[in-house]
Scaffold this active site. Structure first.
Site, mmCIF file in Angstrom:
data_model
loop_
_atom_site.group_PDB
_atom_site.id
_atom_site.type_symbol
_atom_site.label_atom_id
_atom_site.label_comp_id
_atom_site.label_asym_id
_atom_site.label_seq_id
_atom_site.Cartn_x
_atom_site.Cartn_y
_atom_site.Cartn_z
ATOM 1 N N SER A 69 -86.425 39.094 19.083
ATOM 2 C CA SER A 69 -86.478 38.266 20.296
ATOM 3 C C SER A 69 -86.907 39.043 21.536
ATOM 4 O O SER A 69 -87.107 38.471 22.588
ATOM 5 C CB SER A 69 -85.119 37.607 20.546
ATOM 6 O OG SER A 69 -84.201 38.563 20.998
ATOM 7 N N LYS A 106 -80.904 41.431 25.880
ATOM 8 C CA LYS A 106 -81.645 40.382 26.591
ATOM 9 C C LYS A 106 -81.995 40.857 28.008
ATOM 10 O O LYS A 106 -81.382 41.775 28.540
ATOM 11 C CB LYS A 106 -80.765 39.124 26.749
ATOM 12 C CG LYS A 106 -80.402 38.394 25.469
ATOM 13 C CD LYS A 106 -81.509 37.453 25.045
ATOM 14 C CE LYS A 106 -81.105 36.565 23.888
ATOM 15 N NZ LYS A 106 -80.589 37.261 22.708
#
Ligand SMILES: [Mg+2]
Lengths: 152, 424
Positions: A69, A106
């Site tokens: 991701s 993230k």
């Protein structure tokens, strides 16, 4: 990887050493008397990766990435991230957050006053952080180690 | 200017280390077991409330462990050691001086701080350690080490202080000391505890106001120092370097009974090389080597215990030499047809390496070369993980080794066991 490392391990050493082997561990070249090198006055410290990569030894950790991701930010599955837990998390930093009992990597973003944990890959969607979210920042990512060639 | 001391004590240290890398443990009760998964040596606060005492054998509380979904870990000393080093490194940055008192405790000397800044400063230390390592700490502050220790205990008991208590600014120290039983005072051993109570000195306040002469007579100058420290007069300074150990012992219970000389020799060789490594770390050498082995006293089976002393020809810290003599020793005292539970190596008569007098009749070949070899051995082992290189007699299978079935990863010391972070 584990297996390869295992093969590398020296299992035993016997007390029959040769002098050649010992010589290998003498690090500093001898400077011959009478022949001064023009570089003598410019002796510098060697490049030290630890020093370059890590400012706060006591609070810096390595973690291993699993998943895709964050490929847009250049973080790939299997990479090692260097994380400093003492840095204050701010928006536009890449962070390790605790989400649903897992450590996750993230972007920390803020938009219209709202906090988001954002992936960097169009196949994944941002996570909005609200007051109910059980969420905590574990540390701030300062480097990513991506290996291109493995000699062992 | 008067000195200020702080005692920093990590809360449930081993449990906190496990939690630092495993978020799933945050709200779960956690225990950590001793070597060979024998008994409980660390408990999270949740477990302390469940009436599971420190030191209880693991098997005795299996029911409660299931019932309350308690997470159980074998002790992971690689992890705890590394986390301890990190905590101490941070603390050292905040202090004029530091004395590392145990794996999870340190005394700090704080100086040059105005008293009203002290509380904020200590809170900052606490917060920075928590942030940087995930380890919560309790900090007690006082004019002396003894008072700092009392303050830290007070902070642990009274949760409303959020883990920080400063006795320096306290308006009524005596009232506080009154609540501290003498046996809880640092430096008052069991013997003095009973003795003092006989004379009706039951708490720290009473001890503080005892007569100097009387204390010195009955408790020597050591006891007198404690009393002065209670009065706020600092007598015990920080001990910077731990004094070199006068004896080194490596012994362990086996994971399962050892029943062959071959395995026993492997175990002894391993312990001996670790003992030699410890010697080199503290820059000393040993003159006497003792090797022992024993069966399990608590089992109804044939019993045997023996110990042998070997006087080393010259004080040494050479792994090969110590291993050689240790193996000779164990071969002498080993008897077959017993099930051995434990064995170990003792090194005594330890001297500093600089004072080694070489024995004229030293039979060991080429000591200089041996020294170089030992340096390489330590270098390789510190670079690539302990036991990368070891003497062949220590064996490579180690079936007798400690049981640590429930050990967590070496998150901070092994590339293959780093914490995993999800990118999903
Ligand atoms: Mg503690």
């Amino acid at each position: 990887m584990t297996n390869k490392r295992k093969n590398l391990k020296v299992k035993a050493i016997y007390p029959v050493s040769t002098d050649e082997e010992l010589e290998l561990l003498v690090f500093y070249p001898k400077i011959q008397a009478g022949f001064p090198s023009p570089a003598d006055d410019y002796l510098a410290e060697k490049l030290d990766l630890n020093k370059y990569l890590i400012k706060n030894k006591a609070t810096t950790y390595c973690v291993r990435v699993e998943g895709d991701s964050m490929t847009g930010a250049g973080i790939y599955s299997g990479d090692i991230l260097i994380v400093d837990r003492s840095i204050h998390p701010r928006e536009n930093l890449i962070v390790i957050a605790i989400l649903d009992g897992e450590l996750t990597v993230k972007w920390l973003k803020r938009e219209n006053g709202k906090l988001y944990l954002c992936p960097d890959n169009n196949d994944f969607s941002p996570i909005h952080i609200n007051e109910e979210s059980e969420f905590q920042i574990w540390g701030v990512v300062i480097h990513c180690i991506h290996t291109f060639y493995k000699s062992f | 200017m008067n000195k200020i001391f702080a005692l920093v004590d990590c809360d449930n240290f081993y449990v906190s280390c496990e939690r630092a890398f495993n978020p799933l443990l945050r709200n779960r009760p956690v225990i950590v077991l001793s070597n060979n998964d024998g008994c409980i040596i660390a408990r999270s606060n949740e477990v302390k409330k469940l009436d599971i005492p420190f030191g209880q054998p693991y098997f005795k509380c299996r029911d409660k462990i299931d019932k309350y979904n308690i997470a159980v870990f074998s002790s992971n000393y690689e992890l705890y050691g590394d986390m301890s080093r990190r905590v101490m490194e941070i603390l050292a940055q905040y202090a004029v001086d530091i004395e590392i008192y145990s794996i999870d405790e340190a005394f700090l000397e704080l100086e040059g701080l105005r008293r009203f800044d002290l509380d904020d400063y200590v809170k900052e230390i606490q917060q920075y350690v928590l942030k940087g390592t995930g380890i919560p700490v309790t900090i007690g502050v006082g004019q002396t080490k003894t008072l700092a220790k009392i303050a830290s205990k007070y902070a642990k008991k009274n949760k409303q202080n959020n883990g920080v208590f400063n006795i320096v600014n306290h308006p009524d120290i005596d009232q506080l000391l009154e609540a501290v039983p003498v046996e809880d005072i640092w430096g008052i051993g069991r013997q003095y505890d009973k003795f003092l109570k006989k004379f009706n000195i039951n708490n720290a306040r009473q001890l503080k106001y005892s007569q100097d002469k009387w204390i010195k007579k009955h408790m020597t100058v050591v006891g007198l120092r404690t009393v002065w420290e209670l009065r706020g007069q600092s007598c015990l300074s920080l001990e910077q370097l731990p004094p070199a150990k006068k004896e080194i012992c490596t012994s362990r219970s086996f994971g399962r009974p050892v029943e062959s000389l071959q395995e026993m020799r492997e175990a002894i060789a391993d312990y001996a090389s670790r003992a030699a490594e410890k010697l080199r770390k503290q820059n000393s050498a040993a003159s006497i080597l003792q090797v022992f082995l024993t069966t399990n006293r608590f089992k109804e089976e044939p019993q045997y215990f023996n110990c042998i002393q070997i006087n080393l020809p010259t004080p040494t810290n050479d792994t090969f030499e110590i291993v050689k003599f240790a193996c000779k020793g164990i071969e002498k005292i080993y008897r077959s047809n017993f099930r051995y539970k434990k064995a170990g190596v003792f090194l005594t008569d330890i001297v500093s390496k600089d004072n080694i007098q070489t024995n004229l009749f030293d039979t060991y070949p080429n000591r200089d070369k041996s020294k170089k070899l030992m340096e390489i051995l330590d270098l390789l082992n510190s670079k690539y993980g302990s036991k990368t290189v070891q003497v062949a007699s220590a064996g490579t299978k180690k079936e007798w080794a400690m049981q640590r079935n429930l050990k967590s990863n070496n998150y901070t010391t092994n590339w293959d066991e780093l914490p995993r972070v999800k990118a999903k």
